[in-house]
Motif scaffolding. Structure first.
Motif, mmCIF file in Angstrom:
data_model
loop_
_atom_site.group_PDB
_atom_site.id
_atom_site.type_symbol
_atom_site.label_atom_id
_atom_site.label_comp_id
_atom_site.label_asym_id
_atom_site.label_seq_id
_atom_site.Cartn_x
_atom_site.Cartn_y
_atom_site.Cartn_z
ATOM 1 N N LYS A 1 0.811 -1.218 0.000
ATOM 2 C CA LYS A 1 0.000 0.000 0.000
ATOM 3 C C LYS A 1 0.842 1.265 0.000
ATOM 4 O O LYS A 1 0.411 2.293 -0.498
ATOM 5 N N ILE A 2 2.030 1.192 0.573
ATOM 6 C CA ILE A 2 2.857 2.395 0.665
ATOM 7 C C ILE A 2 4.007 2.401 -0.335
ATOM 8 O O ILE A 2 4.837 3.302 -0.298
ATOM 9 N N VAL A 3 4.044 1.425 -1.230
ATOM 10 C CA VAL A 3 5.104 1.387 -2.234
ATOM 11 C C VAL A 3 5.063 2.683 -3.029
ATOM 12 O O VAL A 3 4.012 3.127 -3.473
ATOM 13 N N GLY A 4 6.194 3.307 -3.159
ATOM 14 C CA GLY A 4 6.291 4.578 -3.849
ATOM 15 C C GLY A 4 6.331 5.745 -2.881
ATOM 16 O O GLY A 4 6.927 6.772 -3.165
ATOM 17 N N ALA A 5 5.697 5.595 -1.722
ATOM 18 C CA ALA A 5 5.700 6.661 -0.725
ATOM 19 C C ALA A 5 6.983 6.632 0.092
ATOM 20 O O ALA A 5 7.401 7.638 0.638
ATOM 21 N N VAL A 6 7.598 5.476 0.157
ATOM 22 C CA VAL A 6 8.815 5.295 0.945
ATOM 23 C C VAL A 6 9.872 4.665 0.045
ATOM 24 O O VAL A 6 9.591 3.726 -0.685
ATOM 25 N N LYS A 7 11.076 5.188 0.105
ATOM 26 C CA LYS A 7 12.178 4.617 -0.682
ATOM 27 C C LYS A 7 12.934 3.621 0.191
ATOM 28 O O LYS A 7 13.558 3.991 1.182
ATOM 29 N N LEU A 8 12.831 2.341 -0.137
ATOM 30 C CA LEU A 8 13.497 1.275 0.606
ATOM 31 C C LEU A 8 14.720 0.797 -0.171
ATOM 32 O O LEU A 8 14.706 0.768 -1.401
ATOM 33 N N PRO A 9 15.758 0.376 0.549
ATOM 34 C CA PRO A 9 16.913 -0.188 -0.152
ATOM 35 C C PRO A 9 16.524 -1.472 -0.884
ATOM 36 O O PRO A 9 15.582 -2.157 -0.481
ATOM 37 N N LYS A 10 17.231 -1.784 -1.958
ATOM 38 C CA LYS A 10 16.914 -2.983 -2.737
ATOM 39 C C LYS A 10 17.043 -4.255 -1.915
ATOM 40 O O LYS A 10 16.342 -5.222 -2.159
ATOM 41 N N ASP A 11 17.931 -4.265 -0.928
ATOM 42 C CA ASP A 11 18.130 -5.466 -0.115
ATOM 43 C C ASP A 11 17.285 -5.451 1.161
ATOM 44 O O ASP A 11 17.549 -6.183 2.100
ATOM 45 N N PHE A 12 16.219 -4.632 1.210
ATOM 46 C CA PHE A 12 15.355 -4.538 2.387
ATOM 47 C C PHE A 12 14.686 -5.876 2.648
ATOM 48 O O PHE A 12 14.088 -6.479 1.760
ATOM 49 N N ASP A 13 14.807 -6.370 3.872
ATOM 50 C CA ASP A 13 14.207 -7.641 4.266
ATOM 51 C C ASP A 13 13.086 -7.337 5.263
ATOM 52 O O ASP A 13 13.323 -7.133 6.447
ATOM 53 N N GLU A 14 11.863 -7.316 4.757
ATOM 54 C CA GLU A 14 10.709 -6.949 5.577
ATOM 55 C C GLU A 14 10.555 -7.857 6.799
ATOM 56 O O GLU A 14 10.340 -7.380 7.911
ATOM 57 N N LYS A 15 10.688 -9.163 6.591
ATOM 58 C CA LYS A 15 10.521 -10.101 7.709
ATOM 59 C C LYS A 15 11.582 -9.868 8.784
ATOM 60 O O LYS A 15 11.289 -9.906 9.973
ATOM 61 N N LYS A 16 12.810 -9.642 8.369
ATOM 62 C CA LYS A 16 13.887 -9.402 9.325
ATOM 63 C C LYS A 16 13.616 -8.137 10.132
ATOM 64 O O LYS A 16 13.772 -8.119 11.356
ATOM 65 N N GLU A 17 13.201 -7.084 9.467
ATOM 66 C CA GLU A 17 12.922 -5.813 10.144
ATOM 67 C C GLU A 17 11.717 -5.946 11.077
ATOM 68 O O GLU A 17 11.745 -5.453 12.204
ATOM 69 N N LEU A 18 10.663 -6.615 10.616
ATOM 70 C CA LEU A 18 9.483 -6.818 11.452
ATOM 71 C C LEU A 18 9.832 -7.639 12.685
ATOM 72 O O LEU A 18 9.423 -7.317 13.804
ATOM 73 N N ARG A 19 10.597 -8.696 12.488
ATOM 74 C CA ARG A 19 11.011 -9.546 13.607
ATOM 75 C C ARG A 19 11.802 -8.725 14.637
ATOM 76 O O ARG A 19 11.571 -8.829 15.832
ATOM 77 N N ALA A 20 12.717 -7.871 14.160
ATOM 78 C CA ALA A 20 13.528 -7.051 15.068
ATOM 79 C C ALA A 20 12.654 -6.091 15.870
ATOM 80 O O ALA A 20 12.840 -5.938 17.082
ATOM 81 N N VAL A 21 11.675 -5.486 15.210
ATOM 82 C CA VAL A 21 10.776 -4.558 15.913
ATOM 83 C C VAL A 21 9.944 -5.298 16.941
ATOM 84 O O VAL A 21 9.805 -4.851 18.088
ATOM 85 N N LEU A 22 9.382 -6.437 16.570
ATOM 86 C CA LEU A 22 8.541 -7.198 17.495
ATOM 87 C C LEU A 22 9.354 -7.720 18.672
ATOM 88 O O LEU A 22 8.879 -7.702 19.814
ATOM 89 N N GLU A 23 10.570 -8.174 18.427
ATOM 90 C CA GLU A 23 11.414 -8.659 19.519
ATOM 91 C C GLU A 23 11.765 -7.534 20.480
ATOM 92 O O GLU A 23 11.730 -7.715 21.691
ATOM 93 N N SER A 24 12.075 -6.358 19.950
ATOM 94 C CA SER A 24 12.425 -5.252 20.842
ATOM 95 C C SER A 24 11.208 -4.760 21.620
ATOM 96 O O SER A 24 11.329 -4.288 22.734
ATOM 97 N N LYS A 25 10.036 -4.914 21.027
ATOM 98 C CA LYS A 25 8.809 -4.452 21.683
ATOM 99 C C LYS A 25 8.318 -5.435 22.728
ATOM 100 O O LYS A 25 7.824 -5.033 23.776
ATOM 101 N N HIS A 26 8.438 -6.733 22.480
ATOM 102 C CA HIS A 26 7.804 -7.735 23.323
ATOM 103 C C HIS A 26 8.764 -8.575 24.166
ATOM 104 O O HIS A 26 8.323 -9.327 25.015
ATOM 105 N N LEU A 27 10.036 -8.495 23.900
ATOM 106 C CA LEU A 27 10.971 -9.309 24.680
ATOM 107 C C LEU A 27 11.931 -8.469 25.467
ATOM 108 O O LEU A 27 12.150 -7.372 25.372
#
Length: 80
Positions: A54-80
């Motif tokens: 939904k936000i593709v084009g609104a945000v410039k992400l690096p070509k090697d962006f790993d969504e799952k890795k980033e989401l996992r890091a955020v969830l771990e920092s929030k909940h653990l």
């Protein structure tokens, strides 16, 4: 079929996870099972989630962006 699993985890983390599970109306087993399902789902590493699409084009992400890795890091920092 359910199978019993024994894990070794720091007591403070277990206590926080149990509290989180209780506050969200779930069991610790459900939380861990859902995490393992998410972690092991077979999908393309390059496939974007519907939320991210939904936000593709609104945000410039690096070509090697790993969504799952980033989401996992955020969830771990929030909940653990």
């Amino acid at each position: 079929m359910n199978t019993k699993l024994t894990l070794t985890v720091d007591k403070a983390i277990i206590d926080r996870a149990k509290s989180y599970a209780k506050n969200t109306g779930r069991s610790l087993s459900q939380l861990i099972e859902n995490y393992l399902i998410t972690l092991t789902q077979e999908s393309s590493q390059n496939e974007l989630s519907p939320k991210l699409k939904k936000i593709v084009g609104a945000v410039k992400l690096p070509k090697d962006f790993d969504e799952k890795k980033e989401l996992r890091a955020v969830l771990e920092s929030k909940h653990l």
